[in-house]
Write an enzyme that holds these catalytic residues in place. Structure first.
Site, PDB file in Angstrom:
ATOM      1  CB  THR A 179      69.275 -38.838 -45.232  1.00 21.90           C
ATOM      2  OG1 THR A 179      67.693 -38.137 -44.756  1.00 21.90           O
ATOM      3  CG2 THR A 179      69.615 -39.523 -43.586  1.00 21.90           C
ATOM      4  CE1 TYR A 202      68.002 -42.965 -45.040  1.00 25.83           C
ATOM      5  CE2 TYR A 202      65.702 -43.179 -45.654  1.00 25.83           C
ATOM      6  CZ  TYR A 202      67.232 -43.399 -44.387  1.00 25.83           C
ATOM      7  OH  TYR A 202      67.103 -43.100 -43.318  1.00 25.83           O
ATOM      8  CE  LYS A 258      65.915 -36.346 -40.934  1.00 26.07           C
ATOM      9  NZ  LYS A 258      66.812 -37.738 -40.234  1.00 26.07           N
ATOM     10  CB  SER A 295      60.904 -40.938 -46.051  1.00 21.01           C
ATOM     11  OG  SER A 295      61.991 -41.722 -45.842  1.00 21.01           O
ATOM     12  CG  HIS A 298      68.471 -40.707 -38.370  1.00 22.60           C
ATOM     13  ND1 HIS A 298      69.334 -41.144 -40.012  1.00 22.60           N
ATOM     14  CD2 HIS A 298      67.106 -41.961 -38.460  1.00 22.60           C
ATOM     15  CE1 HIS A 298      67.912 -41.831 -40.225  1.00 22.60           C
ATOM     16  NE2 HIS A 298      67.381 -41.986 -39.874  1.00 22.60           N
TER      17      HIS A 298
HETATM   18  C1  LIG Z   1      60.147 -44.374 -37.447  1.00 22.70           C
HETATM   19  C2  LIG Z   1      60.727 -43.268 -37.940  1.00 22.70           C
HETATM   20  C3  LIG Z   1      61.702 -43.489 -39.662  1.00 22.70           C
HETATM   21  C4  LIG Z   1      62.055 -41.959 -39.681  1.00 22.70           C
HETATM   22  N1  LIG Z   1      62.481 -42.566 -40.915  1.00 22.70           N
HETATM   23  C5  LIG Z   1      63.884 -41.736 -41.854  1.00 22.70           C
HETATM   24  C6  LIG Z   1      63.763 -41.247 -42.926  1.00 22.70           C
HETATM   25  O1  LIG Z   1      62.983 -42.223 -43.403  1.00 22.70           O
HETATM   26  N2  LIG Z   1      64.959 -40.788 -42.973  1.00 22.70           N
HETATM   27  C7  LIG Z   1      65.314 -39.746 -43.079  1.00 22.70           C
HETATM   28  O2  LIG Z   1      66.119 -38.700 -43.152  1.00 22.70           O
HETATM   29  N3  LIG Z   1      64.970 -40.065 -41.199  1.00 22.70           N
HETATM   30  C8  LIG Z   1      64.372 -40.680 -41.406  1.00 22.70           C
HETATM   31  N4  LIG Z   1      63.785 -40.960 -39.399  1.00 22.70           N
HETATM   32  C9  LIG Z   1      64.464 -40.243 -39.076  1.00 22.70           C
HETATM   33  C10 LIG Z   1      63.750 -38.157 -38.759  1.00 22.70           C
HETATM   34  O3  LIG Z   1      64.255 -37.718 -40.183  1.00 22.70           O
HETATM   35  C11 LIG Z   1      64.439 -37.355 -37.772  1.00 22.70           C
HETATM   36  O4  LIG Z   1      65.523 -36.823 -37.752  1.00 22.70           O
HETATM   37  C12 LIG Z   1      64.419 -37.907 -36.508  1.00 22.70           C
HETATM   38  O5  LIG Z   1      63.076 -38.309 -35.788  1.00 22.70           O
HETATM   39  C13 LIG Z   1      63.971 -36.376 -35.301  1.00 22.70           C
HETATM   40  O6  LIG Z   1      64.362 -36.476 -34.258  1.00 22.70           O
HETATM   41  P1  LIG Z   1      62.742 -36.626 -32.807  1.00 22.70           P
HETATM   42  O7  LIG Z   1      61.757 -38.020 -33.263  1.00 22.70           O
HETATM   43  O8  LIG Z   1      62.980 -37.241 -31.531  1.00 22.70           O
HETATM   44  O9  LIG Z   1      61.939 -35.532 -33.000  1.00 22.70           O
HETATM   45  C14 LIG Z   1      62.899 -41.765 -38.769  1.00 22.70           C
HETATM   46  C15 LIG Z   1      62.388 -41.291 -37.499  1.00 22.70           C
HETATM   47  C16 LIG Z   1      61.407 -41.866 -36.952  1.00 22.70           C
HETATM   48  C17 LIG Z   1      61.145 -41.688 -35.625  1.00 22.70           C
END
Ligand SMILES: Cc1cc2nc3c(=O)[nH]c(=O)nc-3n(C[C@H](O)[C@H](O)[C@H](O)COP(=O)(O)O)c2cc1C
Length: 363
Positions: A156, A131, A230, A108, A254
């Site tokens: 994203t 981002y 994404k 990320s 997300h």
């Molecule tokens: C704590 C946390 C932080 C996240 N930070 C980002 C991020 O910085 N960039 C991003 O594109 N997605 C982020 N996501 C989303 C994840 O990439 C992903 O789409 C999502 O967690 C998938 O679902 P799941 O948690 O049910 O496996 C984050 C998810 C979590 C749980």
């Protein structure tokens, strides 16, 4: 003696015990009523498997390729900010675990370690997740990612405004003060503009320097690396991705953390696959917790899936070893499901192996 966790839900329960409440909430939360987060799981459960028997399933192989890179199982680590909230080794531990399991990690923009530190620690291919918070910042990040050996850029797009996670608002969540945003060490003016990632809870107006479809051209001109988008949820946007020459599409909501009340990620997969018609690779994340979920997503057209929250559970329970165990549990479950389905390779996982609600059953 306490048994090791035997599935991802065991990891989830142990992580909950191990983490302070506000950190647990930050990781688990979805936006508003968390309906989409719950729907991601419900919809996966509703896809029934159609096993096939009297097939020799010795020599099962879970490997596949993503943008030409071989990975040992079709499960990758989703981009997620702030791995140090779950373990001091943060993204370094995650990258080592991904390398050990032979898979790919998406790093990320909001990582606690810098992309250069993570690249030095990693044992496998990495994708840099971007981002866009200003043209100058994106340009700097993309150039650094290319320099540091990342294999693709993943933009994203589903955060045009900051995400409404009400648990974080109630907890007055702020990034743990002992952690940093590693990609911006010492760059105070840039840090001030990074709001609205998964980190901030405040309601701010939409960003002042946004990226729009015509400007994907500009982003592509910065680098020769492949581009993944994404956060795509509709066939319409998937078609636009293809028209703009995108190499990969990550069907994702997300984890329900940005906009509530949308379809689950698995429900959006068929219309995205239909719109893309093989012109880009398609991946999916949101609710993947079992090897059977991997089969469900691949049968509906995903090339590979990603996990988000479970990587934090692995980190919280046992750092690098925990994340590695999470991936290995999914690999074992995937092998077992493939065995039941009579397929020995990932390419053999096709639409006929699943049944959507109403197609065959009536429950
Ligand atoms: C704590 C946390 C932080 C996240 N930070 C980002 C991020 O910085 N960039 C991003 O594109 N997605 C982020 N996501 C989303 C994840 O990439 C992903 O789409 C999502 O967690 C998938 O679902 P799941 O948690 O049910 O496996 C984050 C998810 C979590 C749980």
């Amino acid at each position: 003696m306490r048994l090791d966790p035997i599935n991802l839900f065991d990891f989830e329960a142990r992580a909950k015990q191990a983490l302070p409440g506000h950190i647990w909430d930050f990781i688990e939360a979805g936006a508003f009523d968390e309906i989409t987060t719950a729907r991601n799981r419900r919809a996966l459960d509703a896809v029934a498997l159609r096993p096939r028997y009297l097939v020799d399933v010795r020599g099962l192989d879970t490997s596949t390729t993503v943008l030409g890179h071989k990975i040992s199982l079709p499960v990758m680590l989703a981009p997620a900010g702030g791995h140090q909230s779950a373990h001091p080794d943060g993204e370094l531990a995650t990258a080592r675990a991904a390398g050990k399991a032979g898979t790919m990690m998406f790093l990320s923009t909001s990582s606690n370690y810098s992309m250069e530190e993570v690249s030095a620690a990693a044992g496998g291919p990495l994708v840099f997740q971007l981002y866009h918070r200003g043209h100058d910042i994106s340009e700097m990040l993309v150039h650094r990612a290319e320099e540091a050996g990342y294999t693709a850029i993943c933009l994203t797009v589903d955060t045009p405004v900051p995400g409404p996670k009400e648990r974080d608002i109630r907890n007055r969540y702020v990034r743990p003060p002992e952690t940093q945003l590693g990609n911006f060490y010492g760059q105070k003016s840039v840090l001030d503009r990074m709001s609205g990632t998964d980190e901030t809870t405040d309601w701010n107006p939409p960003y002042t320097d946004p990226l729009t479809w015509p400007e994907l051209e500009w982003l592509r001109s910065l680098t020769s690396l492949p581009l993944i988008i994404k956060g795509i949820r509709t066939g319409e946007d998937a078609r636009l991705c293809v028209e703009h020459g995108v190499d990969g599409i990550l069907a994702s909501n997300h984890g329900g953390r940005q906009m509530d009340g949308t379809l689950s990620a698995i429900e959006t997969l068929p219309e995205i696959v239909e719109a893309v018609r093989g012109r880009a690779e398609i991946y999916m994340d949101g609710g993947i917790r079992r090897g059977a979920d991997v089969v469900r997503a691949l049968a509906l057209g995903a090339k590979a899936v990603l996990i988000g929250r479970p990587l934090f559970w692995g980190l919280a329970v046992d750092g690098e070893r925990g994340v590695h165990q999470v991936l290995e549990l999914l690999r074992k479950e995937l092998e077992r499901t493939m065995g039941y389905c009579g397929v020995t390779s990932v390419d053999g996982i096709t639409r006929g192996l699943v049944s959507l609600p109403g197609e065959h059953g009536w429950v």
